[in-house]
Design a protein around this motif. Structure first.
Motif, PDB file in Angstrom:
ATOM      1  N   UNK A  16      -2.574  -7.910 -11.428  1.00 18.77           N
ATOM      2  CA  UNK A  16      -1.729  -8.420 -12.518  1.00 18.77           C
ATOM      3  C   UNK A  16      -1.206  -9.818 -12.196  1.00 18.77           C
ATOM      4  N   UNK A  17      -0.741 -10.021 -10.966  1.00 22.64           N
ATOM      5  CA  UNK A  17      -0.209 -11.330 -10.570  1.00 22.64           C
ATOM      6  C   UNK A  17      -1.277 -12.423 -10.688  1.00 22.64           C
ATOM      7  N   UNK A  18      -2.479 -12.101 -10.224  1.00 17.80           N
ATOM      8  CA  UNK A  18      -3.534 -13.103 -10.216  1.00 17.80           C
ATOM      9  C   UNK A  18      -4.018 -13.409 -11.628  1.00 17.80           C
ATOM     10  N   UNK A  19      -4.113 -12.385 -12.474  1.00 19.88           N
ATOM     11  CA  UNK A  19      -4.508 -12.613 -13.867  1.00 19.88           C
ATOM     12  C   UNK A  19      -3.453 -13.452 -14.588  1.00 19.88           C
ATOM     13  N   UNK A  20      -2.172 -13.181 -14.312  1.00 18.72           N
ATOM     14  CA  UNK A  20      -1.103 -13.976 -14.930  1.00 18.72           C
ATOM     15  C   UNK A  20      -1.192 -15.439 -14.481  1.00 18.72           C
ATOM     16  N   UNK A  21      -1.444 -15.630 -13.208  1.00 23.04           N
ATOM     17  CA  UNK A  21      -1.576 -17.006 -12.694  1.00 23.04           C
ATOM     18  C   UNK A  21      -2.795 -17.696 -13.301  1.00 23.04           C
ATOM     19  N   UNK A  22      -3.882 -16.950 -13.445  1.00 22.37           N
ATOM     20  CA  UNK A  22      -5.096 -17.510 -14.056  1.00 22.37           C
ATOM     21  C   UNK A  22      -4.828 -17.946 -15.487  1.00 22.37           C
ATOM     22  N   UNK A  23      -4.041 -17.148 -16.211  1.00 16.62           N
ATOM     23  CA  UNK A  23      -3.719 -17.480 -17.608  1.00 16.62           C
ATOM     24  C   UNK A  23      -2.828 -18.709 -17.693  1.00 16.62           C
ATOM     25  N   UNK A  24      -1.782 -18.750 -16.871  1.00 19.57           N
ATOM     26  CA  UNK A  24      -0.868 -19.898 -16.899  1.00 19.57           C
ATOM     27  C   UNK A  24      -1.558 -21.191 -16.455  1.00 19.57           C
ATOM     28  N   UNK A  25      -2.425 -21.084 -15.442  1.00 18.60           N
ATOM     29  CA  UNK A  25      -3.041 -22.283 -14.869  1.00 18.60           C
ATOM     30  C   UNK A  25      -4.375 -22.651 -15.503  1.00 18.60           C
ATOM     31  N   UNK A  26      -4.848 -21.856 -16.460  1.00 15.38           N
ATOM     32  CA  UNK A  26      -6.066 -22.177 -17.169  1.00 15.38           C
ATOM     33  C   UNK A  26      -7.324 -22.087 -16.337  1.00 15.38           C
ATOM     34  N   UNK A  27      -7.454 -21.018 -15.560  1.00 15.52           N
ATOM     35  CA  UNK A  27      -8.643 -20.847 -14.720  1.00 15.52           C
ATOM     36  C   UNK A  27      -9.906 -20.721 -15.565  1.00 15.52           C
ATOM     37  N   UNK A  28     -10.999 -21.158 -14.988  1.00 12.52           N
ATOM     38  CA  UNK A  28     -12.305 -21.010 -15.631  1.00 12.52           C
ATOM     39  C   UNK A  28     -12.860 -19.615 -15.352  1.00 12.52           C
TER      40      UNK A  28
END
Length: 499
Positions: A16-28
């Protein structure tokens, strides 16, 4: 297993933490594909027999955490082509609880066996009660022939030393609506048509093989698109994010995540309490034998299914979530509404057309905690910019078992001090089903019935973080802090605003 730190809770929350960070930071997509390697590092397995299996399970968890289906994985375990922008607006489907096949250990459904505490007693009632002769004495101790055993449990019930153990698949045991079956290799399978999404199978599985879909990615996508997004927060939230974190600091944290406004769902609970009190006084027992409350969606769905042509005995009042969301939409029709609460069943409730027009997304406390982490927010250090004061102590008490009954009864006493009110409540769907079947059989006429799918009520929901007993104390204290001593005060304000 809420409130207990296990490898399962660690892995779940890391995803959950990593998915949230991916969403906020715009990961590819390529960066998202590396999440399993970030969480499962090195070449030595920690949880399963191989790191390949561990990463495959994490990869499935990432898909569900992003509100994707497991079918979105190709045969080699990698993601099929998809568009992140389209995913950002994707709504959760009704089959939101999923078994991750390669995480399931295909546990034995049910068995009974004799432990080494058997005394080899003279009475040996376990032999006498067995209807198929599966139990015998061998070497001075009782023995159960597994090929003959029909799993009736009679030996288990009569052993005077409790020396016979019952081994049951945890997800099956936790499901109160018989929604768990198995596939051709004995892995658990959830039957969507029966499942009410209470999530008890998920929190009971000791291998973490069951997970619900999340809308973390979709909510953050709305933030980044500068949409107006309001949170409505369930009364069970107090204490979930730390003993030293105040209710107002949680609200400040939500504002810093990107929400434009926050309202207590206890506000809607006040409205529901008054409407159910009015309904009870008007219709029970003259027009209907009993009234089942409408707070818990898993309970009401199960009750409606069991009652069939008597389903008019389930309260027609909207749930507190709907009442609160409707009040906001009335003033701000273009705002997105996110329910923040303890419950996976609310995710299912929000998929229905008459509800989805008011509630756009649902997040659990566990998922919101991951978002706080992704934004590096330490709630205990925040200075609140506003104070919660939307609801009465009646509405805030809905979060604990017995709280709905107490609230409705309090309102009835104020409306009609001479009214006779008989109440009964049940926790977990197995007990709830027993109660509703007794009511259907005419054994609960005149009753006001409260059902809660989770232990202790909403504070024991599948999306909570702390133990329900600890959470109960926090909720009770928060309820006493309200400036309103009755739901009727909130209801009067609601009526004035509706004019």
């Amino acid at each position: 297993m809420r409130g207990i730190a296990t490898p399962i809770t660690y892995l779940r929350r890391e995803v959950f933490k990593t998915v949230a960070k991916a969403a906020y930071d715009g990961w590819t997509i390529e960066q998202i594909e590396q999440i399993p390697y970030q969480i499962i590092q090195g070449d030595i397995p920690q949880y399963r027999e191989s790191v390949e299996r561990e990463r495959a399970i994490v990869r499935s968890r990432v898909r569900l955490a992003m509100n994707m289906d497991l079918s979105d994985l190709s045969e080699d375990g990698y993601t099929k082509d998809f568009d992140l922008d389209s995913l950002g607006t994707q709504q959760v489907s009704r089959d939101l609880l999923k078994v991750i096949p390669h995480a399931c250990e295909a546990c034995e459904e049910k068995s009974y066996f004799v432990t080494n505490t058997c005394h080899g007693c003279l009475a040996h009632p376990c032999i006498s009660v067995c209807p198929v002769g599966a139990t015998s004495m061998q070497n001075g101790h009782s023995f159960i022939d597994q090929e003959k055993c029909i799993k009736c449990g009679k030996c288990f019930d009569v052993c005077p030393y409790n020396s016979i153990a019952k081994n049951e698949r945890p997800c099956n045991a936790a499901c109160g609506v018989n929604a768990i079956t198995k596939d051709e290799v004995d892995r658990a399978v959830i039957i969507p048509e029966k499942c009410v999404a209470c999530g008890m199978c998920m929190v009971s599985c000791p291998f973490g093989a069951i997970m619900d879909k999340s809308e973390i990615y979709q909510v953050i996508h709305a933030f980044k698109n500068h949409e107006e997004v309001s949170a409505i927060i369930a009364p069970a939230f107090v204490g979930q994010f730390g003993d030293k974190v105040s209710a107002d600091q949680v609200i400040e944290g939500l504002l810093q995540l990107g929400f434009t406004d926050i309202k207590e769902v206890a506000y809607g609970a006040d409205i529901t309490a008054v409407e159910e009190a009015e309904h009870y006084l008007k219709h029970v027992p003259n027009n209907q034998p009993f009234l089942a409350t409408s707070c818990c969606p898993a309970w009401t769905t199960m009750a409606m299914n069991e009652l069939k042509d008597m389903n008019y005995c389930v309260s027609p009042s909207s749930s507190p979530m709907i009442e609160t969301a409707r009040a906001i939409k009335r003033k701000h029709p273009n705002t997105k509404i996110v329910f923040v609460g303890p419950c996976s069943a609310k995710k299912l409730e929000a998929t229905y057309g008459d509800v989805h027009q008011y509630v756009d997304y649902v997040l659990t406390f566990e998922e919101v905690s991951a978002m706080f982490y992704a934004k590096n927010l330490e709630l205990q250090t925040l200075t609140p910019s506003r104070k919660l004061d939307d609801a009465s102590m009646d509405g805030r008490g809905f979060a604990v078992s017995g709280g709905v009954l107490k609230a409705v009864e309090n309102v009835i006493r104020r409306m009609d001090p001479d009214a006779m009110v008989t109440i009964e409540r049940a926790e977990n769907l197995t007990n709830c089903r027993k109660m509703i079947l007794l009511a259907k059989a005419g054994k609960k006429n005149g009753y006001l019935l409260e059902g809660m799918a989770c232990p202790g009520g909403c504070v024991g929901g599948a999306g909570t973080i702390v133990n329900q007993n600890k959470a109960n104390g926090h909720v009770q204290a928060f309820a006493r802090q309200s400036t309103k001593n009755t739901a009727l005060k909130t209801f009067d304000e609601f009526k004035k605003e509706s004019l």
